[in-house]
Design a protein around this motif. Structure first.
Motif, PDB file in Angstrom:
ATOM      1  N   ASN A  79       0.796  -1.249   0.000  1.00  0.00           N
ATOM      2  CA  ASN A  79       0.000   0.000   0.000  1.00  0.00           C
ATOM      3  C   ASN A  79       0.819   1.287   0.000  1.00  0.00           C
ATOM      4  O   ASN A  79       0.280   2.358   0.279  1.00  0.00           O
ATOM      5  CB  ASN A  79      -0.937   0.006   1.218  1.00  0.00           C
ATOM      6  N   THR A  80       2.136   1.217  -0.315  1.00  0.00           N
ATOM      7  CA  THR A  80       2.974   2.389  -0.032  1.00  0.00           C
ATOM      8  C   THR A  80       3.444   3.161  -1.272  1.00  0.00           C
ATOM      9  O   THR A  80       3.273   4.369  -1.337  1.00  0.00           O
ATOM     10  CB  THR A  80       4.195   1.960   0.812  1.00  0.00           C
ATOM     11  N   THR A  81       4.044   2.475  -2.246  1.00  0.00           N
ATOM     12  CA  THR A  81       4.592   3.202  -3.402  1.00  0.00           C
ATOM     13  C   THR A  81       4.387   2.412  -4.695  1.00  0.00           C
ATOM     14  O   THR A  81       4.752   1.244  -4.758  1.00  0.00           O
ATOM     15  CB  THR A  81       6.118   3.442  -3.244  1.00  0.00           C
ATOM     16  N   ALA A 134       9.823   0.124  -0.138  1.00  0.00           N
ATOM     17  CA  ALA A 134       8.919   0.985  -0.909  1.00  0.00           C
ATOM     18  C   ALA A 134       9.662   2.192  -1.483  1.00  0.00           C
ATOM     19  O   ALA A 134       9.047   3.033  -2.138  1.00  0.00           O
ATOM     20  CB  ALA A 134       7.765   1.455  -0.019  1.00  0.00           C
ATOM     21  N   HIS A 135      10.973   2.281  -1.233  1.00  0.00           N
ATOM     22  CA  HIS A 135      11.763   3.398  -1.766  1.00  0.00           C
ATOM     23  C   HIS A 135      13.047   2.936  -2.442  1.00  0.00           C
ATOM     24  O   HIS A 135      14.146   3.229  -1.971  1.00  0.00           O
ATOM     25  CB  HIS A 135      12.063   4.421  -0.673  1.00  0.00           C
ATOM     26  N   PRO A 136      12.919   2.196  -3.555  1.00  0.00           N
ATOM     27  CA  PRO A 136      14.112   1.932  -4.347  1.00  0.00           C
ATOM     28  C   PRO A 136      14.526   3.213  -5.070  1.00  0.00           C
ATOM     29  O   PRO A 136      13.768   4.188  -5.090  1.00  0.00           O
ATOM     30  CB  PRO A 136      13.639   0.869  -5.345  1.00  0.00           C
ATOM     31  N   ILE A 182      13.812   0.842   8.316  1.00  0.00           N
ATOM     32  CA  ILE A 182      14.599   1.613   7.347  1.00  0.00           C
ATOM     33  C   ILE A 182      13.672   1.867   6.171  1.00  0.00           C
ATOM     34  O   ILE A 182      13.504   1.012   5.301  1.00  0.00           O
ATOM     35  CB  ILE A 182      15.865   0.861   6.899  1.00  0.00           C
ATOM     36  N   HIS A 183      13.069   3.039   6.172  1.00  0.00           N
ATOM     37  CA  HIS A 183      12.002   3.286   5.201  1.00  0.00           C
ATOM     38  C   HIS A 183      12.546   3.697   3.836  1.00  0.00           C
ATOM     39  O   HIS A 183      11.915   3.464   2.809  1.00  0.00           O
ATOM     40  CB  HIS A 183      11.050   4.353   5.747  1.00  0.00           C
ATOM     41  N   ASP A 184      13.723   4.308   3.820  1.00  0.00           N
ATOM     42  CA  ASP A 184      14.227   4.899   2.571  1.00  0.00           C
ATOM     43  C   ASP A 184      15.744   4.768   2.585  1.00  0.00           C
ATOM     44  O   ASP A 184      16.346   4.538   3.640  1.00  0.00           O
ATOM     45  CB  ASP A 184      13.801   6.380   2.541  1.00  0.00           C
ATOM     46  N   PHE A 199      12.027   9.566   7.842  1.00  0.00           N
ATOM     47  CA  PHE A 199      11.395   8.551   7.002  1.00  0.00           C
ATOM     48  C   PHE A 199      11.809   8.692   5.538  1.00  0.00           C
ATOM     49  O   PHE A 199      11.859   7.709   4.822  1.00  0.00           O
ATOM     50  CB  PHE A 199       9.876   8.577   7.161  1.00  0.00           C
ATOM     51  N   HIS A 200      12.080   9.928   5.101  1.00  0.00           N
ATOM     52  CA  HIS A 200      12.403  10.124   3.688  1.00  0.00           C
ATOM     53  C   HIS A 200      13.637  10.997   3.504  1.00  0.00           C
ATOM     54  O   HIS A 200      13.754  12.044   4.142  1.00  0.00           O
ATOM     55  CB  HIS A 200      11.225  10.764   2.957  1.00  0.00           C
ATOM     56  N   GLU A 201      14.501  10.539   2.626  1.00  0.00           N
ATOM     57  CA  GLU A 201      15.601  11.382   2.176  1.00  0.00           C
ATOM     58  C   GLU A 201      15.201  12.014   0.840  1.00  0.00           C
ATOM     59  O   GLU A 201      14.485  11.408   0.037  1.00  0.00           O
ATOM     60  CB  GLU A 201      16.866  10.551   1.982  1.00  0.00           C
ATOM     61  N   VAL A 255      -0.451   7.547  -0.115  1.00  0.00           N
ATOM     62  CA  VAL A 255       0.892   7.616   0.459  1.00  0.00           C
ATOM     63  C   VAL A 255       1.806   8.208  -0.620  1.00  0.00           C
ATOM     64  O   VAL A 255       1.932   9.418  -0.720  1.00  0.00           O
ATOM     65  CB  VAL A 255       1.385   6.250   0.968  1.00  0.00           C
ATOM     66  N   HIS A 256       2.380   7.365  -1.494  1.00  0.00           N
ATOM     67  CA  HIS A 256       3.275   7.882  -2.529  1.00  0.00           C
ATOM     68  C   HIS A 256       2.674   7.680  -3.921  1.00  0.00           C
ATOM     69  O   HIS A 256       1.717   6.921  -4.083  1.00  0.00           O
ATOM     70  CB  HIS A 256       4.629   7.180  -2.457  1.00  0.00           C
ATOM     71  N   GLY A 257       3.272   8.371  -4.910  1.00  0.00           N
ATOM     72  CA  GLY A 257       2.814   8.264  -6.287  1.00  0.00           C
ATOM     73  C   GLY A 257       3.990   8.177  -7.239  1.00  0.00           C
ATOM     74  O   GLY A 257       5.155   8.283  -6.832  1.00  0.00           O
TER      75      GLY A 257
HETATM   76 FE   FE2 Z   1       7.661   6.602   2.151  1.00  0.00          FE
END
Ligand code: FE2
Length: 493
Positions: free
Chosen positions: A120-122, A166-168, A217-219, A282-284, A477-479
């Motif tokens: 459900n994230t990206t 969810a953040h490659p 480790i989200h990102d 959470f995000h870089e 969440v993300h797009g």
């Molecule tokens: Fe995120």
């Protein structure tokens, strides 16, 4: 029982909508530039069933894949559930079978051992394929034309990690996808898998290493030379999970870390650099090489931004009291023991976006969301319970900032950047704006969701086009933006 709790995770823009629908030719006010031709995919958590527990959270909701398809100034909208193993099991049972967020010990016994991810994230596009991702499991492949779920993605059986971020990060020149998975070896394991998929979508490298504690480790970030994992002290504990507790608890006294290695190197070359205690990211935004220096730009807060992760760690802090800034960490890799040098770049905020072409390279602009105190009370909802109401454009080199506000009480979702073929033009941003139909700041399910089209380098001027969906959409969440050429060349037809 199939009734939703009336908590912050299910009211305001978190009101469950649960509609799989298609609407053609949405109403457009203004003109959408003809060059905006493609699809804006969005990940929307939306419970198919009422949760098993009253204290459930928005991040635990089933993933939906939404799409605005834009062509010749016309816009179509579609949204479908990601048909994960979990979604299909619950659909058949007509009720929730999976319990608390990332705690399998709270599940109905009938689903023991089943994949729990809700994807459900990206939305992630790579090598002609669309994936829906969540960091607690592997990605699901989605047909970008029909939004049908195809399969769980494991790189033709090659992937060993049980999880996929969810953040490659995609290198814009080589086309490679750099990714990782934490808890790669199972629940609460310290294992991190670091993988590279080539421009054709084949897994060409997967190495494992261990982190000092089991952190979320989200990102992560890449530069042209390095792969970098900023690690912050929000930790998991197997005994807590077994007793039915929360997956994550923030540890205010514990140090943070930067793990850095040559991006094509061996995990044996990893350097571990200690960072300040208790902080959270959470995000870089991005990272890049500057000779021997490496700059890493992060959305830093002085404690965890999610109240449920603070509370599980015994931290009593109001959401409004959180301090933070868009922050640059610089390290000198010519030193045997590099240290973090920190400086603020801009006001606090999150959900940063970058032009794809700037990934891992020196860059002169980025966008992120923030709170405008003059914008009236924000709309309740979103993953942390309060929505953003200001879009920031920042030039990290000189700190120049421009801001776009929204109508009083409205909520902004993360934008996507659409590049222009004209090098003199900065492209556009697309984002969903939820505008209350009643008084601002009241947690009401009654609002109108619009898609705004904004000049990326002139955000202060506001939208050049507003697309009315005629719907109230649940918080995304993300797009991801995928242009027509890529869509036409997709692997699934
Ligand atoms: Fe995120």
């Amino acid at each position: 029982m199939n009734a939703f709790p009336q908590t912050i995770h299910f009211i305001g823009s978190n009101t469950p909508r649960r509609l799989e629908i298609s609407v053609r030719d949405l109403e457009v006010e203004g003109t959408i530039p003809a060059e905006i031709d493609g699809a804006f995919f969005r990940a929307v958590p939306d419970n198919a069933h009422a949760p098993m527990f009253e204290d459930d959270i928005a991040l635990n909701a089933d993933g939906m894949i939404a799409r605005f398809n834009i062509e010749n100034g016309a816009v179509d909208f579609d949204i479908r559930y990601v048909e994960t193993e979990r979604y299909l099991a619950e659909k058949q049972a007509r009720r929730a079978l999976f319990g608390r967020y990332r705690n399998p010990f709270t599940d109905d016994p009938s689903v023991a051992g089943k994949d729990r991810t809700v994807a459900n994230t990206t939305p992630v596009w790579h090598a002609g394929r669309l994936f829906m991702t969540k960091e607690d499991g592997r990605a699901y492949e989605i047909n970008p034309h029909t939004l049908a779920t195809r399969r769980k993605w494991d790189y033709y059986g090659a992937l060993k990690s049980e999880t996929f971020t969810a953040h490659p990060r995609v290198d814009p020149i080589t086309g490679e996808l750099f990714f990782f998975g934490y808890e790669a070896g199972g629940l609460c394991s310290l294992d991190i898998a670091y993988g590279i998929a080539d421009a054709e979508g084949n897994l060409v490298s997967e190495q494992w290493f261990r982190q000092p504690y089991c952190a979320t480790i989200h990102d992560f970030v890449i530069t042209q030379k390095y792969a970098i994992w900023p690690i912050f002290p929000t930790t998991a504990d197997l005994d807590r999970l077994k007793s039915g507790g929360a997956h994550w608890a923030h540890q205010q006294e514990l140090e943070s870390w930067l793990a850095i290695m040559p991006r094509y190197g061996s995990v044996e070359e990893m350097k571990w650099i200690k960072g300040p205690p208790g902080v959270s990211v959470f995000h870089e935004v991005n990272a890049y090489d500057d000779g021997d220096l490496v700059h890493i730009d992060l959305c830093l807060t002085d404690t965890n931004a999610f109240s449920f992760m603070r509370e599980a760690g015994g931290i009593e802090r109001d959401q409004q009291s959180l301090q933070g800034a868009l922050t640059r960490w610089t390290i000198d890799m010519s030193k045997a023991d590099p240290e973090i040098v920190e400086r603020p770049l801009g006001p606090p905020g999150d959900l940063p976006r970058l032009a794809d072409i700037d990934q891992g390279r020196p860059y002169n602009r980025a966008w992120y969301l923030s709170m405008n105190p003059q914008g009236g009370p924000p709309m309740p909802g979103g993953p942390v319970g309060v929505n953003f109401n200001a879009l920031m454009r920042i030039e990290p080199g000189n700190g120049r900032l421009s801001v776009m506000g929204v109508p009083p009480g409205a909520a902004l979702s993360e934008p996507a950047h659409v590049p222009s073929s004209d090098p003199a033009h900065g492209g556009w941003l697309l984002m969903v704006v939820d505008i209350p139909n009643g008084p601002p700041g009241v947690p009401s399910p009654d609002y109108s969701s619009e898609l705004w089209v904004v000049e990326a380098d002139e955000v202060e001027k506001g939208p050049v086009a507003r697309v009315r969906t005629g719907l109230a959409l649940r918080s995304q969440v993300h797009g991801a933006w995928v242009g027509r050429t890529k869509l036409d060349a997709s692997k699934l037809k």
